[in-house]
Design a protein around this motif. Structure first.
Motif, PDB file in Angstrom:
ATOM      1  N   GLY A  21       0.817  -1.204   0.000  1.00 51.66           N
ATOM      2  CA  GLY A  21       0.000   0.000   0.000  1.00 51.66           C
ATOM      3  C   GLY A  21       0.849   1.252   0.000  1.00 51.66           C
ATOM      4  N   HIS A  23       0.789   5.172   0.898  1.00 51.75           N
ATOM      5  CA  HIS A  23       0.065   6.200   1.648  1.00 51.75           C
ATOM      6  C   HIS A  23       0.915   7.448   1.759  1.00 51.75           C
ATOM      7  CE1 HIS A  23      -2.828   7.938   4.361  1.00 51.75           C
ATOM      8  NE2 HIS A  23      -1.845   8.221   5.217  1.00 51.75           N
ATOM      9  N   ILE A  60      -4.966  -5.260   4.076  1.00 48.56           N
ATOM     10  CA  ILE A  60      -5.514  -4.850   5.375  1.00 48.56           C
ATOM     11  C   ILE A  60      -4.832  -5.630   6.502  1.00 48.56           C
ATOM     12  CG2 ILE A  60      -7.590  -4.932   6.815  1.00 48.56           C
ATOM     13  CD1 ILE A  60      -9.164  -4.281   4.164  1.00 48.56           C
ATOM     14  N   TRP A  63      -1.001  -4.531   6.963  1.00 53.23           N
ATOM     15  CA  TRP A  63      -0.827  -3.227   7.621  1.00 53.23           C
ATOM     16  C   TRP A  63      -1.121  -3.333   9.106  1.00 53.23           C
ATOM     17  CZ3 TRP A  63      -0.359   2.165   5.870  1.00 53.23           C
ATOM     18  CH2 TRP A  63       0.252   2.255   4.612  1.00 53.23           C
ATOM     19  N   ILE A  71      -6.768   0.418   7.868  1.00 51.02           N
ATOM     20  CA  ILE A  71      -6.657   1.231   6.662  1.00 51.02           C
ATOM     21  C   ILE A  71      -7.922   1.157   5.820  1.00 51.02           C
ATOM     22  CG2 ILE A  71      -4.144   1.013   6.557  1.00 51.02           C
ATOM     23  CD1 ILE A  71      -4.531  -1.076   4.308  1.00 51.02           C
ATOM     24  N   ARG A  72      -8.086   2.196   4.990  1.00 51.26           N
ATOM     25  CA  ARG A  72      -9.109   2.174   3.945  1.00 51.26           C
ATOM     26  C   ARG A  72      -8.354   2.080   2.621  1.00 51.26           C
ATOM     27  NH1 ARG A  72     -11.934   6.859   4.525  1.00 51.26           N
ATOM     28  NH2 ARG A  72     -10.917   7.877   2.781  1.00 51.26           N
ATOM     29  N   VAL A  73      -8.581   0.982   1.925  1.00 46.27           N
ATOM     30  CA  VAL A  73      -7.874   0.719   0.674  1.00 46.27           C
ATOM     31  C   VAL A  73      -8.572   1.435  -0.474  1.00 46.27           C
ATOM     32  CG1 VAL A  73      -7.087  -1.083  -0.922  1.00 46.27           C
ATOM     33  CG2 VAL A  73      -7.093  -1.514   1.551  1.00 46.27           C
ATOM     34  N   VAL A  99      -3.562   3.663  -0.318  1.00 48.78           N
ATOM     35  CA  VAL A  99      -4.153   3.592   1.019  1.00 48.78           C
ATOM     36  C   VAL A  99      -4.679   4.997   1.286  1.00 48.78           C
ATOM     37  CG1 VAL A  99      -3.706   3.281   3.482  1.00 48.78           C
ATOM     38  CG2 VAL A  99      -2.726   1.696   1.815  1.00 48.78           C
ATOM     39  N   ILE A 102      -5.601   6.057   7.135  1.00 51.75           N
ATOM     40  CA  ILE A 102      -5.083   5.176   8.182  1.00 51.75           C
ATOM     41  C   ILE A 102      -5.713   5.589   9.497  1.00 51.75           C
ATOM     42  CG2 ILE A 102      -2.915   4.692   6.987  1.00 51.75           C
ATOM     43  CD1 ILE A 102      -1.528   6.703   8.811  1.00 51.75           C
TER      44      ILE A 102
END
Length: 157
Positions: A21, A23, A60, A63, A71-73, A99, A102
């Protein structure tokens, strides 16, 4: 000595699916820091996909395991693979997702080569080693430039 993708040593053959991911926050990229054989290098947070697990589920889980973050992917960004020059190494195919958010406090569970994390300013990315070698895709994405969705990565030594 040949130094391939970290964590993939020995005589195993096959392909490892690595889900990672990306971010960004305030012009900095969240990376995990590894130390192995007196070398320090960075990776996009993520890890191996397990059988029966979707790529998003793997991301998910990884992480949460590595950084203790929920997290929101977001969307799929790019992929690539490292094909070893030595038959004793495992080929690595990496998929990278955005990502978007968080949640939680970062707490690294140090195990194996995992030694910590870093918020690396985008201007400093070219001064560190990132495995697999997806730096050109990261730089292009982060700067809003077009990039190859698929890339064959150099096998770093």
């Amino acid at each position: 000595m040949q130094f391939g993708f970290p964590g993939v040593l020995g005589t195993r053959q096959g392909i490892r699916h690595r889900i990672a991911g990306l971010h960004l926050h305030d012009g900095r990229l969240l990376l995990v820091r590894h130390k192995k054989q007196n070398r320090e290098y960075y990776l996009l947070p993520g890890g191996g996909q397990e059988a029966g697990e979707s790529a998003v589920e793997a991301l998910i889980r990884e992480w949460k395991e590595e950084l203790n973050l929920n997290i929101r992917v977001g969307k799929f960004l790019f992929c690539g693979e490292s094909v070893p020059t030595n038959a004793r190494r495992m080929q690595v195919f990496q998929m990278v997702f955005a990502v978007e958010a968080i949640e939680g406090q970062i707490a690294v569970r140090k195990q194996g080569p995992l030694a910590g994390y870093a918020w690396v300013p985008l201007a400093e990315l070219n001064s560190i080693t990132i495995f697999p070698d997806c730096l050109s895709q990261i730089n292009a994405y982060c700067s809003g430039r077009e990039y190859d969705i698929y890339q064959r990565y150099r096998w770093l030594t």
